[in-house]
Design a protein around this motif. Sequence first.
Motif, PDB file in Angstrom:
ATOM      1  N   PRO A 231      32.700 -46.371   0.119  1.00  0.00           N
ATOM      2  CA  PRO A 231      33.420 -45.115   0.350  1.00  0.00           C
ATOM      3  C   PRO A 231      34.700 -45.357   1.145  1.00  0.00           C
ATOM      4  O   PRO A 231      34.665 -45.954   2.208  1.00  0.00           O
ATOM      5  N   VAL A 232      35.816 -44.936   0.597  1.00  0.00           N
ATOM      6  CA  VAL A 232      37.104 -45.093   1.288  1.00  0.00           C
ATOM      7  C   VAL A 232      37.327 -43.852   2.156  1.00  0.00           C
ATOM      8  O   VAL A 232      37.735 -43.956   3.311  1.00  0.00           O
ATOM      9  N   SER A 233      37.070 -42.681   1.593  1.00  0.00           N
ATOM     10  CA  SER A 233      37.084 -41.473   2.412  1.00  0.00           C
ATOM     11  C   SER A 233      36.153 -40.434   1.803  1.00  0.00           C
ATOM     12  O   SER A 233      36.034 -40.327   0.575  1.00  0.00           O
ATOM     13  N   VAL A 234      35.483 -39.711   2.684  1.00  0.00           N
ATOM     14  CA  VAL A 234      34.588 -38.622   2.268  1.00  0.00           C
ATOM     15  C   VAL A 234      34.939 -37.453   3.180  1.00  0.00           C
ATOM     16  O   VAL A 234      34.685 -37.500   4.379  1.00  0.00           O
ATOM     17  N   ARG A 235      35.610 -36.444   2.625  1.00  0.00           N
ATOM     18  CA  ARG A 235      36.021 -35.338   3.503  1.00  0.00           C
ATOM     19  C   ARG A 235      35.741 -33.983   2.887  1.00  0.00           C
ATOM     20  O   ARG A 235      35.628 -33.843   1.678  1.00  0.00           O
ATOM     21  N   ILE A 236      35.652 -33.016   3.792  1.00  0.00           N
ATOM     22  CA  ILE A 236      35.287 -31.650   3.389  1.00  0.00           C
ATOM     23  C   ILE A 236      36.556 -30.849   3.139  1.00  0.00           C
ATOM     24  O   ILE A 236      37.536 -30.985   3.873  1.00  0.00           O
ATOM     25  N   GLN A 237      36.523 -30.016   2.106  1.00  0.00           N
ATOM     26  CA  GLN A 237      37.674 -29.170   1.772  1.00  0.00           C
ATOM     27  C   GLN A 237      37.201 -27.726   1.567  1.00  0.00           C
ATOM     28  O   GLN A 237      36.329 -27.465   0.740  1.00  0.00           O
ATOM     29  N   LEU A 238      37.803 -26.793   2.316  1.00  0.00           N
ATOM     30  CA  LEU A 238      37.550 -25.361   2.049  1.00  0.00           C
ATOM     31  C   LEU A 238      38.136 -25.044   0.692  1.00  0.00           C
ATOM     32  O   LEU A 238      39.258 -25.465   0.391  1.00  0.00           O
ATOM     33  N   ASN A 239      37.429 -24.305  -0.134  1.00  0.00           N
ATOM     34  CA  ASN A 239      38.004 -23.969  -1.442  1.00  0.00           C
ATOM     35  C   ASN A 239      38.253 -22.464  -1.553  1.00  0.00           C
ATOM     36  O   ASN A 239      38.008 -21.705  -0.604  1.00  0.00           O
ATOM     37  N   HIS A 240      38.747 -22.050  -2.722  1.00  0.00           N
ATOM     38  CA  HIS A 240      39.101 -20.641  -2.895  1.00  0.00           C
ATOM     39  C   HIS A 240      37.874 -19.726  -2.848  1.00  0.00           C
ATOM     40  O   HIS A 240      37.994 -18.558  -2.508  1.00  0.00           O
ATOM     41  N   GLY A 241      36.686 -20.282  -3.178  1.00  0.00           N
ATOM     42  CA  GLY A 241      35.459 -19.494  -3.062  1.00  0.00           C
ATOM     43  C   GLY A 241      35.137 -19.231  -1.589  1.00  0.00           C
ATOM     44  O   GLY A 241      34.827 -18.104  -1.200  1.00  0.00           O
ATOM     45  N   ASP A 242      35.254 -20.277  -0.767  1.00  0.00           N
ATOM     46  CA  ASP A 242      35.008 -20.105   0.671  1.00  0.00           C
ATOM     47  C   ASP A 242      35.963 -19.068   1.251  1.00  0.00           C
ATOM     48  O   ASP A 242      35.622 -18.340   2.173  1.00  0.00           O
ATOM     49  N   LEU A 243      37.182 -19.039   0.719  1.00  0.00           N
ATOM     50  CA  LEU A 243      38.211 -18.143   1.261  1.00  0.00           C
ATOM     51  C   LEU A 243      38.269 -16.808   0.513  1.00  0.00           C
ATOM     52  O   LEU A 243      39.130 -15.982   0.784  1.00  0.00           O
ATOM     53  N   GLY A 249      33.064 -14.871  -7.327  1.00  0.00           N
ATOM     54  CA  GLY A 249      31.926 -13.968  -7.215  1.00  0.00           C
ATOM     55  C   GLY A 249      31.682 -13.089  -8.426  1.00  0.00           C
ATOM     56  O   GLY A 249      31.088 -12.030  -8.300  1.00  0.00           O
ATOM     57  N   GLN A 250      32.118 -13.540  -9.617  1.00  0.00           N
ATOM     58  CA  GLN A 250      31.876 -12.700 -10.799  1.00  0.00           C
ATOM     59  C   GLN A 250      30.395 -12.455 -11.030  1.00  0.00           C
ATOM     60  O   GLN A 250      30.009 -11.428 -11.556  1.00  0.00           O
ATOM     61  N   ARG A 251      29.589 -13.431 -10.622  1.00  0.00           N
ATOM     62  CA  ARG A 251      28.132 -13.292 -10.772  1.00  0.00           C
ATOM     63  C   ARG A 251      27.537 -12.428  -9.668  1.00  0.00           C
ATOM     64  O   ARG A 251      26.381 -12.105  -9.688  1.00  0.00           O
ATOM     65  N   HIS A 252      28.337 -12.137  -8.638  1.00  0.00           N
ATOM     66  CA  HIS A 252      27.755 -11.551  -7.421  1.00  0.00           C
ATOM     67  C   HIS A 252      28.481 -10.279  -7.001  1.00  0.00           C
ATOM     68  O   HIS A 252      28.611  -9.997  -5.827  1.00  0.00           O
ATOM     69  N   GLN A 253      29.004  -9.536  -7.991  1.00  0.00           N
ATOM     70  CA  GLN A 253      29.800  -8.345  -7.645  1.00  0.00           C
ATOM     71  C   GLN A 253      28.990  -7.332  -6.843  1.00  0.00           C
ATOM     72  O   GLN A 253      27.786  -7.265  -6.944  1.00  0.00           O
ATOM     73  N   GLY A 254      29.687  -6.566  -6.067  1.00  0.00           N
ATOM     74  CA  GLY A 254      29.024  -5.508  -5.294  1.00  0.00           C
ATOM     75  C   GLY A 254      29.979  -5.026  -4.227  1.00  0.00           C
ATOM     76  O   GLY A 254      31.023  -5.634  -4.004  1.00  0.00           O
ATOM     77  N   ARG A 255      29.601  -3.913  -3.575  1.00  0.00           N
ATOM     78  CA  ARG A 255      30.482  -3.324  -2.552  1.00  0.00           C
ATOM     79  C   ARG A 255      30.713  -4.282  -1.395  1.00  0.00           C
ATOM     80  O   ARG A 255      31.814  -4.399  -0.882  1.00  0.00           O
ATOM     81  N   LEU A 256      29.628  -4.991  -1.034  1.00  0.00           N
ATOM     82  CA  LEU A 256      29.725  -5.897   0.107  1.00  0.00           C
ATOM     83  C   LEU A 256      30.793  -6.966  -0.140  1.00  0.00           C
ATOM     84  O   LEU A 256      31.598  -7.282   0.736  1.00  0.00           O
ATOM     85  N   LEU A 257      30.820  -7.497  -1.376  1.00  0.00           N
ATOM     86  CA  LEU A 257      31.802  -8.527  -1.706  1.00  0.00           C
ATOM     87  C   LEU A 257      33.220  -7.954  -1.653  1.00  0.00           C
ATOM     88  O   LEU A 257      34.132  -8.588  -1.124  1.00  0.00           O
ATOM     89  N   SER A 258      33.416  -6.751  -2.175  1.00  0.00           N
ATOM     90  CA  SER A 258      34.751  -6.136  -2.155  1.00  0.00           C
ATOM     91  C   SER A 258      35.223  -5.933  -0.715  1.00  0.00           C
ATOM     92  O   SER A 258      36.380  -6.216  -0.386  1.00  0.00           O
ATOM     93  N   VAL A 259      34.315  -5.491   0.142  1.00  0.00           N
ATOM     94  CA  VAL A 259      34.676  -5.278   1.554  1.00  0.00           C
ATOM     95  C   VAL A 259      35.032  -6.621   2.192  1.00  0.00           C
ATOM     96  O   VAL A 259      36.062  -6.761   2.858  1.00  0.00           O
ATOM     97  N   ALA A 260      34.182  -7.617   1.939  1.00  0.00           N
ATOM     98  CA  ALA A 260      34.435  -8.944   2.521  1.00  0.00           C
ATOM     99  C   ALA A 260      35.775  -9.497   2.046  1.00  0.00           C
ATOM    100  O   ALA A 260      36.550 -10.051   2.832  1.00  0.00           O
ATOM    101  N   GLN A 261      36.088  -9.303   0.739  1.00  0.00           N
ATOM    102  CA  GLN A 261      37.360  -9.820   0.195  1.00  0.00           C
ATOM    103  C   GLN A 261      38.549  -9.180   0.901  1.00  0.00           C
ATOM    104  O   GLN A 261      39.548  -9.834   1.150  1.00  0.00           O
ATOM    105  N   ALA A 262      38.420  -7.894   1.235  1.00  0.00           N
ATOM    106  CA  ALA A 262      39.526  -7.186   1.886  1.00  0.00           C
ATOM    107  C   ALA A 262      39.679  -7.636   3.340  1.00  0.00           C
ATOM    108  O   ALA A 262      40.793  -7.721   3.857  1.00  0.00           O
ATOM    109  N   LEU A 263      38.556  -7.920   4.004  1.00  0.00           N
ATOM    110  CA  LEU A 263      38.620  -8.171   5.458  1.00  0.00           C
ATOM    111  C   LEU A 263      38.590  -9.655   5.838  1.00  0.00           C
ATOM    112  O   LEU A 263      38.703  -9.990   7.008  1.00  0.00           O
ATOM    113  N   TRP A 264      38.421 -10.529   4.867  1.00  0.00           N
ATOM    114  CA  TRP A 264      38.148 -11.954   5.155  1.00  0.00           C
ATOM    115  C   TRP A 264      39.280 -12.588   5.989  1.00  0.00           C
ATOM    116  O   TRP A 264      40.443 -12.553   5.568  1.00  0.00           O
TER     117      TRP A 264
END
Length: 289
Positions: A231-243, A249-264
Amino acid sequence: VAKGKYMEAPISPVATATKSDVQAFWNKASCGEEAYAQGDSDAEKWARQAAERYRLEPYLAKFARFEEGAGKDVLEIGVGMGADFQEWGKAKPRTLYGVDLTPRGVDHTRARMAAAGLPCTLAVGDAENLPVADAAFDIVYAWGVLHHSPDTPKAFREVARVLRPGGVARIMVYHTWSLTGLMLWVRYALMKGKPFTRMRTIYSTYLESPGTKAYTVAEGRKLCLQAGLVPVSVRIQLNHGDLLQGKVGQRHQGRLLSVAQALWPRRLLKLVMPFLGLYLLIEAQKPVA
Ligand SMILES: C[S@@+](CC[C@H](N)C(=O)[O-])C[C@H]1O[C@@H](n2cnc3c(N)ncnc32)[C@H](O)[C@@H]1O
Protein backbone atom coordinates in the motif's frame (compact mmCIF):
# COMPACT_ATOMS: atom_id res chain seq x y z
CA VAL A 1 5.31 -7.47 2.05
CA ALA A 2 4.41 -8.19 5.70
CA LYS A 3 4.11 -11.73 7.04
CA GLY A 4 2.82 -13.27 10.29
CA LYS A 5 -0.38 -13.73 12.27
CA TYR A 6 -1.95 -10.36 11.41
CA MET A 7 -1.53 -11.12 7.74
CA GLU A 8 -3.01 -14.59 7.95
CA ALA A 9 -6.23 -13.64 9.78
CA PRO A 10 -9.16 -13.40 7.36
CA ILE A 11 -10.51 -9.98 6.55
CA SER A 12 -14.07 -9.40 7.70
CA PRO A 13 -16.70 -8.69 6.54
CA VAL A 14 -17.61 -11.74 4.52
CA ALA A 15 -19.93 -12.08 1.54
CA THR A 16 -23.67 -12.20 2.09
CA ALA A 17 -24.83 -12.31 -1.56
CA THR A 18 -23.97 -14.31 -4.64
CA LYS A 19 -22.29 -12.99 -7.77
CA SER A 20 -25.47 -13.46 -9.75
CA ASP A 21 -27.34 -11.24 -7.22
CA VAL A 22 -24.69 -8.59 -7.84
CA GLN A 23 -24.83 -9.00 -11.61
CA ALA A 24 -28.64 -8.84 -11.66
CA PHE A 25 -28.61 -5.61 -9.63
CA TRP A 26 -26.12 -3.77 -11.89
CA ASN A 27 -27.60 -5.16 -15.09
CA LYS A 28 -30.88 -3.35 -14.33
CA ALA A 29 -29.14 0.02 -14.44
CA SER A 30 -25.46 0.88 -14.48
CA CYS A 31 -24.04 3.20 -11.86
CA GLY A 32 -25.25 6.78 -12.47
CA GLU A 33 -27.50 5.76 -15.36
CA GLU A 34 -30.85 6.59 -13.76
CA ALA A 35 -29.71 9.62 -11.81
CA TYR A 36 -27.43 11.40 -14.26
CA ALA A 37 -27.58 9.96 -17.81
CA GLN A 38 -30.35 12.19 -19.13
CA GLY A 39 -30.85 13.52 -22.63
CA ASP A 40 -32.38 12.74 -26.00
CA SER A 41 -29.38 11.04 -27.56
CA ASP A 42 -26.77 8.65 -26.19
CA ALA A 43 -24.11 11.32 -26.73
CA GLU A 44 -26.08 13.77 -24.59
CA LYS A 45 -26.64 11.16 -21.87
CA TRP A 46 -22.93 10.24 -21.70
CA ALA A 47 -21.86 13.88 -21.67
CA ARG A 48 -24.28 14.78 -18.83
CA GLN A 49 -23.34 11.75 -16.78
CA ALA A 50 -19.62 12.52 -17.10
CA ALA A 51 -20.10 16.24 -16.37
CA GLU A 52 -22.11 15.54 -13.20
CA ARG A 53 -19.71 12.82 -12.12
CA TYR A 54 -16.62 15.02 -12.25
CA ARG A 55 -18.47 18.04 -10.80
CA LEU A 56 -19.66 16.02 -7.79
CA GLU A 57 -16.38 14.08 -7.42
CA PRO A 58 -13.58 16.57 -8.11
CA TYR A 59 -11.05 14.37 -6.27
CA LEU A 60 -11.63 11.43 -8.66
CA ALA A 61 -9.35 12.55 -11.50
CA LYS A 62 -6.65 13.60 -9.01
CA PHE A 63 -6.69 10.09 -7.57
CA ALA A 64 -6.97 8.20 -10.88
CA ARG A 65 -4.30 10.31 -12.66
CA PHE A 66 -5.63 9.29 -16.07
CA GLU A 67 -2.80 11.13 -17.83
CA GLU A 68 -0.35 8.53 -16.47
CA GLY A 69 -2.00 6.01 -18.78
CA ALA A 70 -0.11 7.49 -21.77
CA GLY A 71 1.89 4.74 -23.47
CA LYS A 72 1.01 2.20 -20.75
CA ASP A 73 -1.02 -1.00 -20.60
CA VAL A 74 -4.12 -0.13 -18.58
CA LEU A 75 -6.89 -2.31 -17.17
CA GLU A 76 -10.12 -0.99 -15.67
CA ILE A 77 -12.24 -3.43 -13.67
CA GLY A 78 -15.96 -2.61 -13.44
CA VAL A 79 -16.27 0.02 -16.16
CA GLY A 80 -20.00 0.67 -15.53
CA MET A 81 -21.19 3.45 -17.86
CA GLY A 82 -17.62 4.01 -19.01
CA ALA A 83 -16.93 7.65 -18.11
CA ASP A 84 -13.57 6.88 -16.48
CA PHE A 85 -12.72 4.35 -19.17
CA GLN A 86 -13.14 7.12 -21.74
CA GLU A 87 -10.72 9.28 -19.70
CA TRP A 88 -8.18 6.45 -19.76
CA GLY A 89 -8.73 6.17 -23.51
CA LYS A 90 -8.10 9.91 -24.02
CA ALA A 91 -4.69 9.52 -22.34
CA LYS A 92 -3.59 7.32 -25.30
CA PRO A 93 -2.49 4.18 -23.47
CA ARG A 94 -0.56 1.54 -25.38
CA THR A 95 -3.42 -0.88 -24.72
CA LEU A 96 -6.65 -0.35 -22.84
CA TYR A 97 -8.70 -3.25 -21.52
CA GLY A 98 -11.96 -3.08 -19.59
CA VAL A 99 -14.19 -5.62 -17.91
CA ASP A 100 -17.53 -5.51 -16.15
CA LEU A 101 -19.68 -8.23 -14.65
CA THR A 102 -22.66 -6.98 -16.67
CA PRO A 103 -23.35 -7.00 -20.41
CA ARG A 104 -25.13 -3.66 -19.81
CA GLY A 105 -21.97 -1.93 -18.55
CA VAL A 106 -19.87 -3.38 -21.39
CA ASP A 107 -22.47 -2.33 -23.99
CA HIS A 108 -22.64 1.25 -22.67
CA THR A 109 -18.88 1.53 -22.60
CA ARG A 110 -18.33 -0.08 -25.99
CA ALA A 111 -20.80 2.32 -27.65
CA ARG A 112 -19.28 5.29 -25.83
CA MET A 113 -15.71 4.43 -26.86
CA ALA A 114 -16.75 3.76 -30.47
CA ALA A 115 -18.52 7.15 -30.63
CA ALA A 116 -15.40 8.84 -29.26
CA GLY A 117 -13.18 6.91 -31.69
CA LEU A 118 -11.03 5.53 -28.86
CA PRO A 119 -9.47 2.07 -29.34
CA CYS A 120 -9.91 -0.49 -26.56
CA THR A 121 -10.86 -4.06 -25.74
CA LEU A 122 -13.90 -4.78 -23.58
CA ALA A 123 -15.32 -7.99 -22.19
CA VAL A 124 -17.89 -9.22 -19.73
CA GLY A 125 -15.61 -10.50 -17.00
CA ASP A 126 -15.26 -11.13 -13.32
CA ALA A 127 -12.84 -9.28 -11.03
CA GLU A 128 -12.29 -12.53 -9.12
CA ASN A 129 -11.26 -14.43 -12.28
CA LEU A 130 -9.86 -11.86 -14.66
CA PRO A 131 -9.69 -13.15 -18.24
CA VAL A 132 -6.16 -11.80 -18.75
CA ALA A 133 -2.59 -13.07 -18.51
CA ASP A 134 -0.28 -12.61 -15.52
CA ALA A 135 1.81 -9.43 -15.34
CA ALA A 136 0.12 -7.85 -18.35
CA PHE A 137 -0.63 -4.31 -17.03
CA ASP A 138 1.18 -1.24 -15.74
CA ILE A 139 -1.97 0.28 -14.21
CA VAL A 140 -5.06 -1.44 -12.81
CA TYR A 141 -7.96 0.78 -11.84
CA ALA A 142 -11.25 -0.08 -10.11
CA TRP A 143 -13.57 2.67 -8.82
CA GLY A 144 -16.35 1.46 -6.55
CA VAL A 145 -16.28 -2.12 -7.76
CA LEU A 146 -14.35 -4.65 -5.68
CA HIS A 147 -16.48 -4.21 -2.52
CA HIS A 148 -19.49 -5.44 -4.56
CA SER A 149 -17.81 -8.71 -5.49
CA PRO A 150 -18.50 -11.51 -2.99
CA ASP A 151 -14.82 -12.41 -2.46
CA THR A 152 -13.08 -9.03 -2.34
CA PRO A 153 -9.71 -10.43 -1.10
CA LYS A 154 -9.70 -12.71 -4.17
CA ALA A 155 -10.30 -9.72 -6.45
CA PHE A 156 -7.31 -7.96 -4.85
CA ARG A 157 -5.20 -11.07 -5.49
CA GLU A 158 -6.26 -10.93 -9.14
CA VAL A 159 -5.19 -7.28 -9.32
CA ALA A 160 -1.77 -8.31 -8.00
CA ARG A 161 -1.54 -11.20 -10.45
CA VAL A 162 -2.21 -9.14 -13.56
CA LEU A 163 0.06 -6.22 -12.58
CA ARG A 164 3.68 -6.11 -13.73
CA PRO A 165 6.30 -5.76 -11.00
CA GLY A 166 6.45 -2.02 -10.28
CA GLY A 167 2.92 -1.57 -11.65
CA VAL A 168 0.34 0.42 -9.75
CA ALA A 169 -3.23 -0.26 -8.62
CA ARG A 170 -5.70 2.55 -7.88
CA ILE A 171 -8.76 1.19 -6.16
CA MET A 172 -11.70 2.84 -4.41
CA VAL A 173 -13.68 0.73 -1.98
CA TYR A 174 -16.16 1.83 0.65
CA HIS A 175 -15.05 2.92 4.10
CA THR A 176 -16.82 1.53 7.17
CA TRP A 177 -17.22 4.64 9.33
CA SER A 178 -18.89 7.11 7.01
CA LEU A 179 -21.61 9.75 7.25
CA THR A 180 -23.46 7.80 4.54
CA GLY A 181 -23.31 4.63 6.64
CA LEU A 182 -24.34 6.48 9.80
CA MET A 183 -27.31 8.11 8.02
CA LEU A 184 -28.42 4.72 6.76
CA TRP A 185 -27.99 3.32 10.27
CA VAL A 186 -30.20 6.06 11.75
CA ARG A 187 -32.84 5.47 9.07
CA TYR A 188 -32.86 1.66 8.94
CA ALA A 189 -31.63 0.62 12.40
CA LEU A 190 -32.27 3.32 15.00
CA MET A 191 -35.62 4.53 13.63
CA LYS A 192 -36.80 0.93 13.33
CA GLY A 193 -35.89 0.20 16.95
CA LYS A 194 -32.93 -2.01 16.00
CA PRO A 195 -29.93 -0.05 17.33
CA PHE A 196 -27.74 -3.16 17.50
CA THR A 197 -27.72 -3.59 13.71
CA ARG A 198 -24.10 -3.81 12.55
CA MET A 199 -22.65 -1.46 9.97
CA ARG A 200 -21.82 -4.46 7.79
CA THR A 201 -25.54 -5.33 7.63
CA ILE A 202 -26.40 -1.72 6.81
CA TYR A 203 -24.02 -1.62 3.81
CA SER A 204 -24.90 -5.07 2.57
CA THR A 205 -28.65 -4.44 2.75
CA TYR A 206 -29.34 -0.77 2.12
CA LEU A 207 -26.58 0.87 0.11
CA GLU A 208 -26.34 -0.61 -3.40
CA SER A 209 -26.09 -4.17 -4.71
CA PRO A 210 -26.82 -6.86 -2.10
CA GLY A 211 -23.78 -7.87 -0.10
CA THR A 212 -21.88 -4.57 -0.55
CA LYS A 213 -18.99 -4.37 1.91
CA ALA A 214 -16.95 -1.62 3.52
CA TYR A 215 -13.48 -1.55 5.07
CA THR A 216 -11.50 0.36 7.66
CA VAL A 217 -8.14 1.92 6.73
CA ALA A 218 -6.37 -0.99 8.44
CA GLU A 219 -8.45 -3.51 6.48
CA GLY A 220 -7.71 -1.63 3.24
CA ARG A 221 -4.00 -1.95 3.91
CA LYS A 222 -4.46 -5.61 4.78
CA LEU A 223 -6.38 -6.33 1.57
CA CYS A 224 -3.32 -5.06 -0.31
CA LEU A 225 -0.71 -6.80 1.80
CA GLN A 226 -2.50 -10.16 1.77
CA ALA A 227 -2.72 -9.91 -2.01
CA GLY A 228 1.03 -9.21 -2.31
CA LEU A 229 0.65 -5.47 -3.01
CA VAL A 230 2.43 -2.73 -1.09
CA PRO A 231 0.00 0.00 0.00
CA VAL A 232 1.41 3.37 -1.06
CA SER A 233 -1.48 5.35 0.39
CA VAL A 234 -4.85 4.48 1.90
CA ARG A 235 -6.96 7.54 2.67
CA ILE A 236 -10.52 8.46 3.43
CA GLN A 237 -12.53 10.77 1.17
CA LEU A 238 -15.89 12.40 1.97
CA ASN A 239 -18.12 11.91 -1.05
CA HIS A 240 -21.23 13.61 -2.40
CA GLY A 241 -23.43 11.09 -0.56
CA ASP A 242 -21.83 12.00 2.77
CA LEU A 243 -22.41 15.66 1.92
CA LEU A 244 -25.98 15.05 0.62
CA GLN A 245 -25.12 16.59 -2.74
CA GLY A 246 -26.47 15.60 -6.16
CA LYS A 247 -29.27 13.08 -6.49
CA VAL A 248 -28.38 11.03 -3.45
CA GLY A 249 -30.80 8.87 -1.59
CA GLN A 250 -33.10 7.89 -4.45
CA ARG A 251 -33.71 4.63 -2.62
CA HIS A 252 -34.31 6.44 0.66
CA GLN A 253 -36.63 9.35 -0.14
CA GLY A 254 -38.65 10.90 2.63
CA ARG A 255 -39.29 14.13 4.53
CA LEU A 256 -36.36 13.53 6.84
CA LEU A 257 -33.95 13.34 3.89
CA SER A 258 -35.33 16.55 2.34
CA VAL A 259 -34.93 18.38 5.65
CA ALA A 260 -31.41 17.03 6.12
CA GLN A 261 -30.47 18.06 2.54
CA ALA A 262 -31.63 21.62 3.24
CA LEU A 263 -29.88 21.94 6.61
CA TRP A 264 -26.73 19.84 6.09
CA PRO A 265 -23.67 21.78 7.35
CA ARG A 266 -21.42 20.80 4.41
CA ARG A 267 -18.55 23.21 5.00
CA LEU A 268 -18.38 22.34 8.67
CA LEU A 269 -18.43 18.59 7.98
CA LYS A 270 -15.60 18.94 5.47
CA LEU A 271 -13.61 20.82 8.07
CA VAL A 272 -14.20 18.72 11.18
CA MET A 273 -15.20 15.25 9.92
CA PRO A 274 -13.08 14.41 6.87
CA PHE A 275 -12.46 10.99 8.46
CA LEU A 276 -16.15 10.02 8.05
CA GLY A 277 -16.04 9.66 4.26
CA LEU A 278 -17.59 6.75 2.36
CA TYR A 279 -14.61 6.35 0.06
CA LEU A 280 -11.35 4.61 0.84
CA LEU A 281 -8.84 5.59 -1.85
CA ILE A 282 -6.16 2.94 -2.11
CA GLU A 283 -3.02 3.23 -4.16
CA ALA A 284 -0.79 0.16 -4.09
CA GLN A 285 2.22 -1.13 -5.95
CA LYS A 286 3.29 -4.59 -7.01
CA PRO A 287 6.80 -5.00 -5.61
CA VAL A 288 9.69 -5.44 -8.00
CA ALA A 289 10.97 -8.94 -7.24
C1 LIG B 1 -20.96 1.18 -8.43
S1 LIG B 1 -20.71 0.55 -10.04
C2 LIG B 1 -19.22 1.40 -10.50
C3 LIG B 1 -19.03 1.48 -11.98
C4 LIG B 1 -17.94 2.46 -12.42
N1 LIG B 1 -16.64 2.05 -11.98
C5 LIG B 1 -18.27 3.82 -11.90
O1 LIG B 1 -17.57 4.32 -11.03
O2 LIG B 1 -19.28 4.37 -12.36
C6 LIG B 1 -20.13 -1.10 -9.76
C7 LIG B 1 -19.78 -1.86 -11.02
O3 LIG B 1 -18.99 -2.98 -10.65
C8 LIG B 1 -19.37 -4.06 -11.46
N2 LIG B 1 -18.97 -5.29 -10.76
C9 LIG B 1 -19.44 -5.76 -9.58
N3 LIG B 1 -18.83 -6.92 -9.27
C10 LIG B 1 -17.95 -7.18 -10.27
C11 LIG B 1 -17.05 -8.24 -10.55
N4 LIG B 1 -16.93 -9.30 -9.72
N5 LIG B 1 -16.31 -8.18 -11.67
C12 LIG B 1 -16.43 -7.15 -12.53
N6 LIG B 1 -17.28 -6.11 -12.33
C13 LIG B 1 -18.03 -6.12 -11.22
C14 LIG B 1 -20.85 -3.91 -11.62
O4 LIG B 1 -21.36 -4.63 -12.72
C15 LIG B 1 -20.98 -2.39 -11.78
O5 LIG B 1 -20.90 -2.00 -13.13
